[in-house]
Structure formats: structure tokens, C-alpha cells
Write an enzyme that holds these catalytic residues in place. Structure first.
Site, mmCIF file in Angstrom:
data_model
loop_
_atom_site.group_PDB
_atom_site.id
_atom_site.type_symbol
_atom_site.label_atom_id
_atom_site.label_comp_id
_atom_site.label_asym_id
_atom_site.label_seq_id
_atom_site.Cartn_x
_atom_site.Cartn_y
_atom_site.Cartn_z
ATOM 1 N N ASP A 57 137.713 22.591 12.179
ATOM 2 C CA ASP A 57 136.905 21.867 11.356
ATOM 3 C C ASP A 57 136.595 22.821 10.262
ATOM 4 O O ASP A 57 135.812 23.979 10.282
ATOM 5 C CB ASP A 57 135.390 21.693 12.157
ATOM 6 C CG ASP A 57 134.437 20.910 11.219
ATOM 7 O OD1 ASP A 57 134.621 20.787 10.242
ATOM 8 O OD2 ASP A 57 133.265 21.131 11.647
ATOM 9 N N LYS A 89 134.911 23.404 -0.534
ATOM 10 C CA LYS A 89 135.560 22.326 -0.096
ATOM 11 C C LYS A 89 135.376 21.121 -1.075
ATOM 12 O O LYS A 89 136.047 20.005 -1.380
ATOM 13 C CB LYS A 89 134.973 21.837 1.335
ATOM 14 C CG LYS A 89 135.874 20.511 1.864
ATOM 15 C CD LYS A 89 134.983 20.575 3.337
ATOM 16 C CE LYS A 89 135.473 19.097 4.048
ATOM 17 N NZ LYS A 89 134.986 18.936 5.502
ATOM 18 N N GLU A 116 137.157 13.337 10.009
ATOM 19 C CA GLU A 116 136.096 13.949 10.773
ATOM 20 C C GLU A 116 135.565 12.872 11.882
ATOM 21 O O GLU A 116 135.261 13.377 12.918
ATOM 22 C CB GLU A 116 135.207 14.541 9.983
ATOM 23 C CG GLU A 116 135.885 16.029 9.151
ATOM 24 C CD GLU A 116 134.852 16.341 8.003
ATOM 25 O OE1 GLU A 116 134.108 15.802 7.732
ATOM 26 O OE2 GLU A 116 135.422 17.200 7.224
ATOM 27 N N ASP A 167 127.058 11.617 10.057
ATOM 28 C CA ASP A 167 127.261 13.087 9.971
ATOM 29 C C ASP A 167 126.499 13.654 8.720
ATOM 30 O O ASP A 167 126.708 13.457 7.376
ATOM 31 C CB ASP A 167 129.015 13.204 9.599
ATOM 32 C CG ASP A 167 129.339 14.793 9.541
ATOM 33 O OD1 ASP A 167 128.340 15.769 9.278
ATOM 34 O OD2 ASP A 167 130.302 14.916 9.499
HETATM 35 P P1 ADP Z 1 129.021 21.164 7.412
HETATM 36 O O1 ADP Z 1 129.563 20.099 8.195
HETATM 37 O O2 ADP Z 1 128.407 20.664 6.000
HETATM 38 O O3 ADP Z 1 129.699 22.408 7.349
HETATM 39 P P2 ADP Z 1 127.082 21.833 9.775
HETATM 40 O O4 ADP Z 1 127.473 20.581 10.365
HETATM 41 O O5 ADP Z 1 127.756 23.125 10.296
HETATM 42 O O6 ADP Z 1 127.635 21.603 8.129
HETATM 43 O O7 ADP Z 1 125.664 21.763 9.386
HETATM 44 C C1 ADP Z 1 124.880 22.838 8.946
HETATM 45 C C2 ADP Z 1 123.433 22.211 8.594
HETATM 46 O O8 ADP Z 1 122.782 22.204 9.652
HETATM 47 C C3 ADP Z 1 122.717 23.563 7.882
HETATM 48 O O9 ADP Z 1 121.852 22.710 6.797
HETATM 49 C C4 ADP Z 1 121.764 24.211 9.076
HETATM 50 O O10 ADP Z 1 120.630 24.698 8.567
HETATM 51 C C5 ADP Z 1 121.622 22.658 9.773
HETATM 52 N N1 ADP Z 1 121.208 23.116 11.078
HETATM 53 C C6 ADP Z 1 121.692 23.764 12.038
HETATM 54 N N2 ADP Z 1 120.974 24.075 13.182
HETATM 55 C C7 ADP Z 1 119.700 23.276 13.183
HETATM 56 C C8 ADP Z 1 118.598 22.630 13.638
HETATM 57 N N3 ADP Z 1 118.611 23.504 14.958
HETATM 58 N N4 ADP Z 1 117.865 22.015 13.299
HETATM 59 C C9 ADP Z 1 117.985 21.602 11.986
HETATM 60 N N5 ADP Z 1 118.901 22.165 11.153
HETATM 61 C C10 ADP Z 1 120.143 22.671 11.715
HETATM 62 MG MG MG Z 2 130.961 19.027 9.083
#
Ligand code: ADP
Ligand code: MG
Length: 622
Positions: free
Chosen positions: A23, A87, A187, A211
Site C-alpha cells: 500500500d 503521491k 485500493e 477511505d
Molecule cells: P493514507 O492512506 O493517506 O496514507 P492512513 O490510512 O495511514 O493514511 O491514515 C493516516 C491518518 O489516520 C492520520 O491522519 C492519523 O492521524 C490517523 N489516525 C491513525 N490512527 C488514528 C486513531 N486511532 N484515531 C484517529 N485517527 C487516527
Molecule cells: Mg490509504
């Protein structure tokens, strides 16, 4: 004999090389595999550390490159040489990101607004492909370190709305990182696979994948029939995510403590400190009712209900996108069988509640939302490795693909919603005698005129041997491989002259643009049919004038003065109406010219034939 290896990390036998699922996220990236023994997808992680690798690259002054958590520290210390969100730049020109340019704290080159963007760090320039490849290279090394085996094959995921350019860019990044990218996977499709959806061929389901990541929000409506995933619609906001939630908390504290906007601009360290605490508070509040901490003597407090109040508007926006996605898919809420939650920000209870109450059913959130996409990519990798032979996953092209023909018309070779992989071919010919080159322009879209569609690529087929117009047979073939990447080939069949390209389009398309293109084709359908008829009439008229003039020039001595005069007049009349825009009038005058020239053309043909029979030759009348 087949080689058998023993993986010293897992202690298990390994018949073939492992294919990993990756991913490659805007905020975080990670790698997953199907565990050889448990046969369950697992995200790879080093002891005592997270499976998530922040998608951040830092270039040190000494030429070093740091990726992930280590690089994240430099976001504040060295913003100009620390690249995040690469990205978002994939397959984009400066024009595409112009309105969001202030979002990026590093330097994006804006001197050539039409071509693909580059990022400048010191005296060096990096393309988004190179930046992504640095993240992928790091992921590859981590995986090799954990698995104690070389990793060279991967499935990489991309958002469903990524166009061919962005998919190709992702594939190139993989190649540059030393990975053989076996498949580019959507995705939301990956997330569905992680829930086992689509793995039973009999199952027919309509799925909504919600998402919400760090900086982006996507909603995709998918339909699975017989193991085939079709993207019915996508919607979202490429600048809305968990980072905005953090921002809302910072704002809340600024109001509470009377900290001004200006003082934060002054004190960058305090600004960053607040941002970090805000993210920590947000995560904490996903499982607790209130948060408190202190920074620089400031007491920071926020309760879950205050937080929910603050982000209510943002959540509302995502729900509006869900409505729009349903409308675009022409579905009612109750047509959705399953709702899948993806992205770290869906851990926020208020987000889950809002989505669940909108769709009127409980959401699927049992798989870790940070990992679910990578886990699904691993499921796909396992299928490709042949460990799960029953399944061959297919996707569908969202927009039609074709080439430009006479008069700027779109000639569709592969229509929208075709299952991929797929191929199609059609024959074309030259318009002029001795024409040695032919321009092949490839377009994507639903409109009848290419000018209303999106140009993907263009190339010239050169070296066609001299032949009269209409004689060369140029076969243009389109092949979309399993990754959704288009290969266009043009071949002159008589001579074998050939030219092909993989489509590397100049511009990126936003999800909004894809939707608009589809909508446009519907609203302009009537008008398009008329325009097409007019263009065809004009083209036919132009061609008839040309062949008639050529005929008269060659065979004038066999025609009467009256015939030549009548022809001249009919051509002049036809020429005067071509620009009129009146299709019926053009057709009428075309027919008029035809009826003047037909009798003598036939007479000469007959003479040519009889002379040929009697052994004499005459120059070919046409
Ligand atoms: P991306 O797909 O954009 O790479 P992710 O799916 O990894 O991102 O999501 C990252 C986001 O999720 C960040 O803003 C992070 O602060 C938030 N996040 C991670 N854990 C938690 C949680 N327990 N509660 C709320 N937000 C969270
Ligand atoms: Mg993602």
C-alpha cells in the site's frame, strides 16, 4: 528440478519467491504478505515498531536519503528538503496542482506548467516517480530484512480514480525500486479482498468503500459479479483527511489559550508541537473521553464531544460525497450490501457513526483500517503466485479509449466498462497519394469529437512506402494489460512498418474530471450526434472534391468541355456550402457533384476495361 528454499525467518519451506502486497499511501505506506503457514494476510513489521512507514523522504545535506519515521522529524527542521505527499504529484503537471501549491512546503518547479512536475531539493531535481521509488526501495529493504529473503515481485495499490498516467507512474516507481510490479490494484478492491469479498465466485455484492486517510478522502462504489470488481463510481476530496482533524484541534486550543495566528507563524516549534499533540489527542480520543497534556506551560485539554463538535463539518462533507457517489452509480442507499472502512481516520468513533447511520447498516471495521489495503494487496499477490488458482481478478476501464479520425472524430476501439485485460484492433488507410507517415492520436472519453475528450498520447507511424491513397492498410491495435495500462501499436500490413508506444500521458486527471467527462457525454449526447453527422458529411464532401479534381486532372482529355464546366460548378457549389454547418445541404450538394461525375467516370472505366481487354493500356482512371 524446482528449487526449494527454507525461509530462516519463518522456518517454513518456500517453493517460490514471495510476492508482496504494497500500500503506497499518501501519508503512510506498508508491506503485507500471506503467511506461508497460517495462510492469513499479515502486515510486515520489525520488532516493537509499527507496520506503517510514513511516506516521507528526507534528503540530507551530505547526500543521504532517509525514509519513514526518521524522515518525518525533518518536516519541521528542514521543510525544503523533506518531501511528503509525493503521491499527490504522481502523473500531474504544475497546472493540475496550481490551486493547491501552497500546501507543499518544498519547492515544486513551475516553469513548464504543461509537463510533469518536478521537485527541487538543493541543486537536484526529482520526479514524483523517483520520490515514490525511494519509498518503495525502503519498503523493499525492510521486507527483505524481516523475511530474510529477496523481495522482487509486488502488487501495488492505487486509488480507483487514478488514470493511466498515474498508474503508469506508480508502475515505473516500482521498476525503479527494483520491483517487478505484477499488478496495479485499486485500493477499494484491495480492501474488499481483505474482507474476503469477491473470493466466492457465486457471490454478487455491491460494496461501498469509505477511505479516510491522513490527507485524502475517497468513497468508491464497487460491484462484484463472479469475482470481477467493477468500479461503479468514485467521489471524494483529495485535500481532506486526518490532518484537517488535527488542524481543528489546534484551532480549538488556540482559541482556548488565546494564541494568535501570528504568534504561531513566529514560533514554528510551538506550531509543530501543537500539531503533534493534536494528532496524539485525536488518537487518544478514539478510545477515551478526554485528553489533557501540557506544552510550554500551556495546559492543553479537549474532550471527545468538543472534538466531535470541531470536526462535524468535515465529516458532513465526506457524507455528502457518499450521496454523490450513490447518485453517480444510480443506486439507492439500500442497494449497498457491505460498507468497508479504510484509513486511519475511520478509527474516530464519530466517523464510524456518521457512515453507519448514512448507509443505514453497521460498517465493516474488524480489519485494521491502516493495514486493510496492504492486506488485500497480499491476497491478490497470493492469487497471482498461483496459490489460489480459482481466481483471476479483473477490473474494468472507466472511460472509452480510441483514436482521432478524419474531421477530429473520436473512433472508439475499447468502450467504457470493458473488462480488462482486453484488446481491439481496426484498420485505417491514408488520405493522400504517397503519404509516408500517419499520426496516431490516442484519446480517452465519451464525447464524439476528440477535442472534447482527453488526449493520452500521440505518435507518428513513419516509413510507409509510397502508395496511392487508400491502399496502405494501417492496423491500429489497443491492448490494455491486467494493470490497466494501455499499449497502442500501429502497423502497415503491406510493408510491415510498425510503431508502438506504452501510453505515458502528459497530464493527470482528477476523480472530479473523470466524473465530469462522463456527465458531459450524457448532457451533450444529442448535440454530439448532430456534430458527428455534420463532420462526417463535411469529410465526405472534402474527399469527393479531392478525388474528382484528381480524376479531372488526369483524364481531362477524355472529357467534354461541358462535363468539365459542370464539374467545376458542382465543386464550387459544394465548396461554398461546406462551411455552412447545414448537414443536409452539404449532403445534397455532395450528391449533386456525384451525379455530374458518375456518368463520365463510368464511361471511362468501361473504356479502360475494353482497351485493357484489347491489349492496350490506359492510365488507371482513378
Ligand atoms: P493514507 O492512506 O493517506 O496514507 P492512513 O490510512 O495511514 O493514511 O491514515 C493516516 C491518518 O489516520 C492520520 O491522519 C492519523 O492521524 C490517523 N489516525 C491513525 N490512527 C488514528 C486513531 N486511532 N484515531 C484517529 N485517527 C487516527
Ligand atoms: Mg490509504
Amino acid at each position: 528440478m524446482a528449487k526449494i528454499g527454507i525461509n530462516i525467518a519463518t522456518g517454513s519451506l518456500q517453493q517460490s519467491e514471495m510476492i508482496v502486497g504494497i500500500d503506497l499511501g499518501t501519508t503512510n505506506s506498508l508491506v503485507a504478505i500471506i503467511h506461508p503457514e497460517s495462510r492469513q494476510p499479515v502486515a510486515l513489521q520489525e520488532h516493537n515498531s509499527s507496520s506503517l512507514v510514513p511516506s516521507v523522504v528526507h534528503f540530507g545535506e551530505d547526500g543521504s536519503v532517509v525514509v519513514g519515521e526518521e524522515a518525518k522529524k525533518f518536516l519541521v527542521l528542514a521543510p525544503q528538503s523533506t518531501i511528503f505527499s509525493a503521491k499527490r504529484l504522481m502523473g500531474k503537471s504544475y497546472n493540475d496542482i496550481r490551486t493547491n501549491a501552497s500546501f507543499f512546503t518544498y519547492r515544486i518547479i513551475d516553469d513548464n506548467t504543461e509537463s510533469l512536475v518536478k521537485v527541487q531539493v538543493g541543486s537536484k531535481f526529482y520526479s514524483p516517480v523517483e520520490l515514490s521509488s525511494l519509498i518503495l526501495k525502503d519498503l523493499k529493504q525492510r521486507a527483505e530484512h524481516i523475511l530474510k529473503t529477496p523481495v522482487t515481485k509486488a502488487v501495488i495499490t492505487v486509488p480507483a480514480y487514478f488514470n493511466d498516467a498515474q498508474r503508469q507512474a506508480t508502475r515505473d516507481a516500482g521498476k525503479l525500486a527494483g520491483l517487478d510490479v505484477l499488478r496495479i490494484l485499486n485500493e477499494p478492491t484491495a480492501a474488499s479482498l481483505a474482507y474476503g469479498l469477491g473470493l466466492n465466485k457465486e457471490e454478487e455484492k455491491t460494496i461501498a468503500v469509505y477511505d479516510l486517510g491522513g490527507g485524502t478522502f475517497d468513497i468508491s462504489i464497487l460491484k462484484i459479479t463472479q469475482g470481477i470488481f467493477e468500479v461503479l463510481s468514485t467521489n471524494g476530496d483529495t485535500y481532506l483527511g486526518g490532518d484537517d482533524f488535527d488542524q481543528m484541534i489546534v484551532k480549538h486550543w488556540m482559541e482556548q489559550l488565546g494564541i494568535s495566528e501570528a504568534s504561531l507563524i513566529e514560533d514554528k516549534t510551538l506550531a509543530q508541537e501543537l500539531r503533534l499533540r493534536a494528532e496524539a489527542a485525536k488518537k487518544w480520543l478514539s478510545n477515551n473521553e478526554s485528553f489533557s497534556d501540557a506544552v510550554n506551560g500551556h495546559q492543553l485539554r479537549i474532550t471527545r464531544s468538543q472534538f466531535e463538535q470541531a470536526v462535524q463539518g468535515l465529516i458532513r462533507k465526506t457524507i455528502d460525497s457518499c450521496s454523490q457517489a450513490l447518485r453517480d452509480a444510480k443506486l439507492e442507499k439500500d442497494a449497498i450490501d457491505v460498507v468497508v472502512m479504510v484509513g486511519g481516520s475511520t478509527r474516530v468513533p464519530a466517523v464510524k457513526q456518521a457512515v453507519s447511520s448514512f448507509f443505514g447498516k453497521p460498517v465493516n471495521d474488524s480489519v485494521n483500517p491502516d493495514e486493510v489495503v496492504a492486506l488485500g494487496a497480499a491476497v491478490q499477490a497470493d492469487i497471482l503466485a498461483g496459490n489460489n488458482k480459482e481466481f483471476l481478478l479483473l477490473d474494468i476501464t472507466p472511460l472509452s479509449l480510441g483514436i482521432e479520425t478524419m474531421g477530429g472524430l473520436m473512433d472508439v476501439l475499447i468502450s467504457r466498462n470493458s473488462k480488462i485485460p482486453t484488446k481491439a484492433a481496426r484498420q485505417y488507410t491514408t488520405q493522400k497519394d504517397g503519404q509516408s507517415g500517419m499520426r496516431i492520436s490516442v484519446y480517452q472519453g465519451e464525447r464524439d469529437l476528440v477535442k472534447d475528450n482527453r488526449k493520452l498520447a500521440e505518435f507518428n507511424l513513419e516509413g510507409i512506402p509510397g502508395m496511392p491513397a487508400g491502399l496502405p492498410k494501417v492496423e491500429v491495435s489497443f491492448l490494455i494489460n491486467a494493470d490497466g495500462i494501455l499499449v497502442v501499436r500501429a502497423r502497415e500490413l503491406r510493408s510491415g512498418v510498425e510503431q508502438s508506444i506504452e501510453v505515458t500521458p502528459q497530464y493527470g486527471l482528477t476523480d472530479q474530471q473523470v466524473e465530469n467527462m462522463l456527465l458531459d457525454s450524457l448532457t451533450h449526447a444529442q448535440e454530439d450526434i448532430k456534430t458527428r453527422a455534420l463532420v462526417e458529411a463535411r469529410t465526405e464532401a472534402g474527399q469527393l472534391i479531392e478525388t474528382t479534381e484528381r480524376f479531372v486532372e488526369k483524364n481531362g482529355s477524355y472529357l467534354t468541355a461541358d462535363e468539365i464546366e459542370a464539374t467545376r460548378q458542382a465543386i464550387a457549389t459544394l465548396q461554398s456550402v461546406i462551411a455552412s454547418g447545414n448537414k443536409d445541404l452539404i449532403s445534397e450538394k455532395t450528391e449533386a457533384l456525384n451525379s455530374v461525375s458518375r456518368p463520365y467516370a463510368e464511361r471511362l472505366m468501361d473504356e479502360a476495361v475494353s482497351k485493357a481487354i484489347s491489349g492496350k493500356t490506359l492510365s488507371d482512371p482513378i
